[in-house]
Design an enzyme around this catalytic site. Structure first.
Site, mmCIF file in Angstrom:
data_model
loop_
_atom_site.group_PDB
_atom_site.id
_atom_site.type_symbol
_atom_site.label_atom_id
_atom_site.label_comp_id
_atom_site.label_asym_id
_atom_site.label_seq_id
_atom_site.Cartn_x
_atom_site.Cartn_y
_atom_site.Cartn_z
ATOM 1 C CG ASP A 10 -2.014 0.876 1.218
ATOM 2 O OD1 ASP A 10 -2.066 0.820 0.183
ATOM 3 O OD2 ASP A 10 -2.699 2.047 2.631
ATOM 4 N NE ARG A 54 -2.111 6.643 1.214
ATOM 5 C CZ ARG A 54 -1.598 5.576 2.496
ATOM 6 N NH1 ARG A 54 -2.000 6.133 3.762
ATOM 7 N NH2 ARG A 54 -1.940 4.443 2.666
ATOM 8 C CD1 TRP A 55 7.232 6.926 -1.712
ATOM 9 C CD2 TRP A 55 6.655 6.881 -4.874
ATOM 10 N NE1 TRP A 55 8.554 7.792 -2.940
ATOM 11 C CE2 TRP A 55 8.447 6.739 -4.435
ATOM 12 C CE3 TRP A 55 6.589 6.961 -6.054
ATOM 13 C CZ2 TRP A 55 9.107 6.982 -4.883
ATOM 14 C CZ3 TRP A 55 7.278 7.373 -6.919
ATOM 15 C CH2 TRP A 55 8.191 7.815 -6.999
ATOM 16 C CG ASN A 113 -7.179 -2.586 -5.993
ATOM 17 O OD1 ASN A 113 -6.319 -3.035 -5.691
ATOM 18 N ND2 ASN A 113 -8.201 -1.894 -4.961
ATOM 19 C CD1 TRP A 114 -12.526 -5.570 -9.905
ATOM 20 C CD2 TRP A 114 -11.810 -4.753 -11.869
ATOM 21 N NE1 TRP A 114 -11.633 -6.866 -10.316
ATOM 22 C CE2 TRP A 114 -11.126 -6.005 -11.478
ATOM 23 C CE3 TRP A 114 -11.682 -4.000 -13.049
ATOM 24 C CZ2 TRP A 114 -10.789 -6.814 -12.550
ATOM 25 C CZ3 TRP A 114 -9.958 -4.652 -14.110
ATOM 26 C CH2 TRP A 114 -10.037 -6.293 -13.685
ATOM 27 N NE ARG A 123 -7.825 0.519 5.145
ATOM 28 C CZ ARG A 123 -6.884 1.559 5.380
ATOM 29 N NH1 ARG A 123 -7.240 2.326 6.278
ATOM 30 N NH2 ARG A 123 -6.562 1.871 4.250
ATOM 31 C CB SER A 127 -7.084 -4.017 3.049
ATOM 32 O OG SER A 127 -7.212 -2.602 3.319
ATOM 33 C CD GLU A 155 2.781 -13.678 15.925
ATOM 34 O OE1 GLU A 155 2.117 -12.420 16.079
ATOM 35 O OE2 GLU A 155 1.594 -14.689 16.151
#
Length: 239
Positions: free
Chosen positions: A21, A25-26, A69-70, A190, A192, A203
């Protein structure tokens, strides 16, 4: 920090799952189109696959494209599909040289036909490789996998109760070991919809790095964090 040889193999996870993820934003923070973040994310995939292989991880699963993601802008979806085509075609020889086996999990039947053909060819070409298994989860959703398994069972008219072993036979990759460690980048806390059934006792490790910045050092941090934990699977006597 201990050198690699001092971290005992029995303390390492056999199967590591990655939620990759933060590509968008990157890119945004650098004033770039989101698709450029996905291109940078591909480089991170290469680094992490190599790091996992170097550490002796047997299975690495990568959450590449979810059933949700569609809903993203059409241009971004098309860009991601183009990346899948490019990466699998251009990197297949390298993966064979590295003795990496490729497998795919998800509703593959809903993908474009040319991509399905690439997936089939990639699986067949790497079927006998044994250094590491790389599972790419594409058009994957944990809830959808459970629903698909239930519907397969109902279609067979299975009589009587269904136990865990019988249920697992209807998952996308029935022989895949459960993930020991699930890692998510970008600081979100999360999973997702990733490996919901298989990850019941996994873990978790959450990294603040965006996926394009994720590399061998952060992967090692996650492994060492995992190695310091005590897994009890609900049994208090293991303390």
């Amino acid at each position: 920090m201990m050198p690699q040889e001092e971290l005992r193999l029995e303390r390492l996870p056999a199967h590591v799952g990655m939620v990759m993820d933060g590509n968008g934003r990157w890119a945004k923070e650098r004033g770039l189109p989101r698709v450029m973040g996905h291109h940078a994310g591909v480089k991170a995939v290469e680094r992490v696959v190599q790091a996992a292989k170097d550490w002796g991880i047997r299975t690495l699963s990568l959450y590449a494209f979810s059933t949700e993601n569609w809903k993203r802008p059409q241009g971004e979806v098309l860009g991601l599909m183009g990346l899948f085509r490019y990466y699998l075609r251009s990197k297949l020889d390298r993966l064979r040289e590295e003795r990496a086996r490729l497998r795919f999990a998800g509703r593959l039947e809903d993908l474009p036909e040319d991509i399905r053909e690439i997936l089939r060819e990639s699986e067949e070409a790497t079927r006998d490789n044994d250094a590491i298994t790389v599972v790419i989860c594409i058009n994957y959703g944990g809830r959808q996998e459970v629903l698909d398994a239930v519907n397969r069972i109902l279609a067979q008219g299975t009589p009587g109760p269904v136990d865990d072993q019988a249920f697992r036979r209807h998952l996308y990759l029935p022989d895949l070991p459960d993930p020991d460690l699930l890692i998510r980048s970008s600081g979100e806390l999360r999973m997702s919809n990733f490996w919901l059934y298989q990850g019941a006792y996994s873990e978790y490790y959450f990294s603040s790095l965006y996926w394009p910045d994720f590399g061998p050092e952060e992967f090692e941090k996650a492994l060492r964090d995992y190695a310091g934990r005590e897994r009890r699977y609900g049994d208090a006597r293991a303390r």
